[in-house]
Design an enzyme around this catalytic site. Structure first.
Site, PDB file in Angstrom:
ATOM      1  N   ASP A  76       0.809  -1.202   0.000  1.00 42.68           N
ATOM      2  CA  ASP A  76       0.000   0.000   0.000  1.00 42.68           C
ATOM      3  C   ASP A  76       0.854   1.268   0.000  1.00 42.68           C
ATOM      4  OD1 ASP A  76      -3.010  -0.954   0.846  1.00 42.68           O
ATOM      5  OD2 ASP A  76      -1.467  -2.220   1.737  1.00 42.68           O
ATOM      6  N   ARG A  77       0.361   2.286  -0.682  1.00 40.98           N
ATOM      7  CA  ARG A  77       1.020   3.590  -0.671  1.00 40.98           C
ATOM      8  C   ARG A  77       0.645   4.384   0.581  1.00 40.98           C
ATOM      9  NH1 ARG A  77       0.035   8.484  -5.053  1.00 40.98           N
ATOM     10  NH2 ARG A  77       1.417  10.001  -4.075  1.00 40.98           N
TER      11      ARG A  77
END
Length: 350
Positions: A76-77
């Site tokens: 995930d960013r």
């Protein structure tokens, strides 16, 4: 289309990813690095950056092609994540100073083998949910039920692209409206198409009270990719299912005869027949039939209720198999808003 809940719609409401630290993900490897060899492995913590960005920055720093920097999977960013990056680097050559915005190297090790996609088997999550409307006793009861029974193993929204349109793009690709030459992008569209079909099969079985063993089902062994088909459900199979030793499965659609039989095959065919463009397209691409568990057992699930000033929080800790989605767990616990979609809490905008 909204997908059915295995445990009914949750009553609690809240928000996730109020800041990156509220969503922590860490790869768990099942082996130790041997400390020698031409492959340099970097254990990196990133904050607000996506995996591809960090990989490209490493390639620039080491002066190598971006394709030579490998990972086990995407992370995930809008989170703080820890994962391994790997690149070929001669033992006698000095390692350059590594400075990447929003990322830091926690450890560097040598290993005799390259890191490949899917090498890690598990991810560890630490997630903090800000609660806005909840009854603690009700939420506690729900969490105990989820700990015992798991959740529906839906593919999460990440599988369908940043704008949620990968299935639409897959349809355009299948129809010839767009020509996708990039192999990676084509793979993302194919994956989204298969995932959509799987989600619809899972949704159908929950909605129609079919989330239970039925004749012709293919069962996945818990913790394994192996499966077996049972044309007539036996009492011992029901016992194994109740104990969590075996799990229901759904089609990862592709070319070839269905793996399930009888009633289970009728159910899946009924769902799949509603999406001829996706099924025909996947067959044309020569993807093969496979199975995925419909159930998602949650390992080492624990939680605490916390108060910070005037805000209430639910802190969750758990392990999931690689390829499974924390949002599929969260959606069964609380009706949440994802604040990362409103606030880009990153060190760099791209």
């Amino acid at each position: 289309m909204k997908l059915a809940y295995l445990h009914g719609i949750p009553q609690a409401k809240g928000s996730i990813r109020n800041n990156n630290a509220d969503f922590f993900v860490e790869e768990v490897m099942h082996f130790d690095l041997d400390g020698q060899g031409e492959h340099l492995w970097l254990w990196i913590e990133k904050d607000g950056q996506n995996t591809q960005y960090v990989a490209k920055q490493l390639a620039k720093i080491f002066g190598i092609a971006a394709r030579l920097v490998s990972t086990s999977g995407m992370k995930d960013r809008h989170a703080i994540t820890r994962q391994w990056f790997c690149l070929p680097w001669p033992i006698k050559k000095d390692i350059p100073v590594i400075q990447v915005p929003g990322a830091k190297v926690l450890e560097q090790r040598r290993h005799g083998k390259k890191l490949k996609i899917g090498t890690h088997k598990t991810n560890r999550f630490k997630i903090r949910v800000r609660l806005s409307d909840y009854v603690e006793d009700e939420l506690e009861t729900r969490l105990q039920k989820i700990k015992a029974l798991g959740v529906a193993n839906y593919f999460g929204e990440q599988r369908f692209g940043k704008y949620g349109d990968n299935v639409e793009q897959a349809c355009k690709m299948f129809s010839g409206e767009i020509n996708v030459r990039d192999r990676k992008l084509k793979g993302l569209y194919l994956s989204a198409a298969r995932s959509e079909l799987f989600n619809q099969i899972l949704n159908h079985r929950i909605e129609h009270n079919l989330f239970k063993p039925i004749n012709g089902d293919a069962f996945v062994l818990n913790g394994s990719h192996s499966y077996f088909v049972e044309s007539q459900i036996q009492p011992q199979t029901l016992d194994r299912f109740a104990q969590g030793d075996i799990l229901l499965s759904g089609a990862m659609f592709g070319d070839g005869e269905p793996i399930v039989q009888g009633e289970a095959a009728d159910i899946e065919n009924n769902v799949l027949s509603q999406y001829p463009q996706l099924t025909d397209g996947l067959i044309a691409e020569n993807l093969k039939q496979d199975r995925r568990a419909l159930q998602l057992p949650i390992e080492q699930l624990s939680w605490t209720f916390e108060q910070q000033d005037t805000d209430a929080y639910l802190s969750l800790n758990f392990l999931l198999p690689a390829g499974c989605f924390a949002t599929s767990v969260l959606r069964e616990i609380v009706q949440y808003e994802d604040e990362s979609k409103k606030n880009a809490n990153t060190t760099e905008q791209r």
